[in-house]
Enzyme design. Structure first.
Site, short mmCIF file in Angstrom:
data_model
loop_
_atom_site.label_atom_id
_atom_site.label_comp_id
_atom_site.label_asym_id
_atom_site.label_seq_id
_atom_site.Cartn_x
_atom_site.Cartn_y
_atom_site.Cartn_z
N HIS A 36 -6.16 2.02 -5.53
CA HIS A 36 -4.71 2.13 -5.68
C HIS A 36 -4.40 3.56 -6.11
CE1 HIS A 36 -0.68 0.25 -7.05
NE2 HIS A 36 -0.55 1.57 -7.07
N HIS A 66 -2.75 -3.56 -10.31
CA HIS A 66 -2.50 -3.10 -11.68
C HIS A 66 -2.04 -4.23 -12.60
CE1 HIS A 66 1.51 -2.98 -10.00
NE2 HIS A 66 1.40 -1.77 -9.48
N HIS A 76 -1.63 7.08 -5.64
CA HIS A 76 -0.45 7.79 -5.15
C HIS A 76 -0.80 9.27 -4.96
CE1 HIS A 76 2.41 4.48 -5.93
NE2 HIS A 76 1.60 4.20 -6.94
N LYS A 102 1.28 -3.16 1.71
CA LYS A 102 1.76 -3.13 0.34
C LYS A 102 3.10 -3.83 0.22
CE LYS A 102 1.98 -2.16 -4.00
NZ LYS A 102 1.65 -0.94 -4.72
N ASP A 131 -3.93 3.60 -9.93
CA ASP A 131 -2.48 3.78 -9.87
C ASP A 131 -2.10 5.15 -10.40
OD1 ASP A 131 0.18 3.21 -9.34
OD2 ASP A 131 0.50 2.02 -11.14
N HIS A 143 2.63 -5.47 -5.80
CA HIS A 143 3.18 -5.06 -7.09
C HIS A 143 3.83 -6.31 -7.67
CE1 HIS A 143 5.15 -2.07 -9.89
NE2 HIS A 143 5.77 -3.20 -10.16
#
Length: 344
Positions: free
Chosen positions: A14, A175, A16, A100, A247, A137
């Protein structure tokens, strides 16, 4: 005395990376230690089609430092307009590894997420047929639910009904932050959960006591100490259900230290040092490799990496406190204790 630990090269399930100048600045921080990463698609505009994913992958590869060995594992952002045929083609080509799900309004750039799950039923059924993981999420966004309860309520009211309605759908609870999340992940089939580096270290006191600490603010927000301890027990257990998804989420300091600050902790730089500290503290260094390098590939049905990294324990390690980007500085997550493990 110096100690060392050799493990298969880890993956981040995960991550970004953003785009443009930010991508160029933060990608080397991940590629230094990690072989692969599941790349989050919540850009502006988001990555919603196979063509979007291919173009974003090209930009990531162009930003890699010379000589770096790193594979971005691309995802699509699920919307109520996602085309099952486009998804199938993207998965069957090998380009896309997961989809996602952002409940609309749950976190950064999630305004285009799903509101009516009946409208994505065809996509979910296609994913179940393909065996493609749905990365979730897991928070409700209704205003009447307290922010500290959003994950637990999501499990009961959204996730469990969704899984029951779509047999065979493979789900990653991303997460997780609660004991309830740990318990639900353990009880399920075709189900796994990622745990971040920072949620193993901080609880909600770190954000709020002694003044608001914006660089500890993330979504899902850190919870009570009892939940942090449940996450640590799960991560260090060696169980195949749990694996690393950092994350790591860079925002410039100007956007973090703001009247309405952005959510996210940037941990790419020092994650392996922090994890070695946590696992050693919990007497579980022999299970670090499972969490970082084995369990994730097994769930995603990918081969493990063949090369290794070596973690060495010695004098305190100094990491940069900030990363410079063309858009401004990004603060590196501070675990609040000295780090003595480093990747050799």
């Amino acid at each position: 005395m110096t100690h060392s630990l050799a493990i298969l090269r880890p993956d981040d399930w995960h991550l970004h990376l953003r785009d443009g100048a930010m991508l160029n600045a933060v990608l080397p921080e991940t590629a230094r230690h990690f072989a692969r990463a599941i790349i989050m698609p919540n850009l502006i505009p988001p990555v919603v089609t196979a063509a979007d994913a291919a173009a974003y992958r090209d930009r990531i590869m162009a930003a890699l430092p010379e000589g770096a060995a790193f594979e971005p594992l691309m995802t699509l952002y699920l919307t109520e307009q996602t085309d099952p045929a486009d998804l199938r083609a993207a998965v069957e080509s090998g380009l896309v590894k997961a989809v996602k799900l952002y409940p609309a309004g749950a976190t950064t750039n999630s305004h285009g997420g799903v509101r009516d799950f009946d409208r994505v039923r065809g996509v979910l059924e296609t994913m179940a047929d393909l065996g493609t993981p749905l990365c979730i999420h897991g928070e409700v966004t209704t205003p009447e639910v307290d922010i500290f309860d959003r994950e637990a309520v999501f499990i009961d009211t959204v996730l469990d009904p969704l899984r029951r309605a779509t047999p065979g759908l493979r789900v990653v609870m991303e997460h997780i932050t609660t004991a309830q999340g740990v318990a639900y992940a353990r009880a399920g089939t075709d189900l796994a959960a990622t745990i971040t580096t920072h949620h193993l270290v901080i609880n909600r006191n770190h954000i709020l006591v002694g003044g608001i600490k914006p660089h500890y603010y993330c979504l899902p927000v850190a919870k009570r100490e009892e939940h942090r301890l449940a996450l640590r027990e799960a991560a260090t257990s060696g169980e195949a259900t749990f694996f690393l998804g950092t994350d790591s989420a860079p925002h410039t300091d100007a956007l973090k230290e703001h009247a309405c600050g952005c959510a996210g902790c940037f941990t790419a730089t020092n994650t392996m040092s922090i994890l070695a500290h946590v696992f050693e503290e919990d007497g579980a260094l022999d299970r670090l490799e499972a969490f970082t390098s084995l369990n994730g590939p097994a769930f995603y049905r990918l081969p493990t990496n063949t090369d290794r990294i070596t973690l060495v324990k010695g004098d305190a390690v100094t990491y940069p406190s900030k990363i410079d980007t063309g858009d401004g500085t990004v603060t590196v997550f501070d675990p609040g204790f000295p780090l003595h493990w480093t990747v050799k």
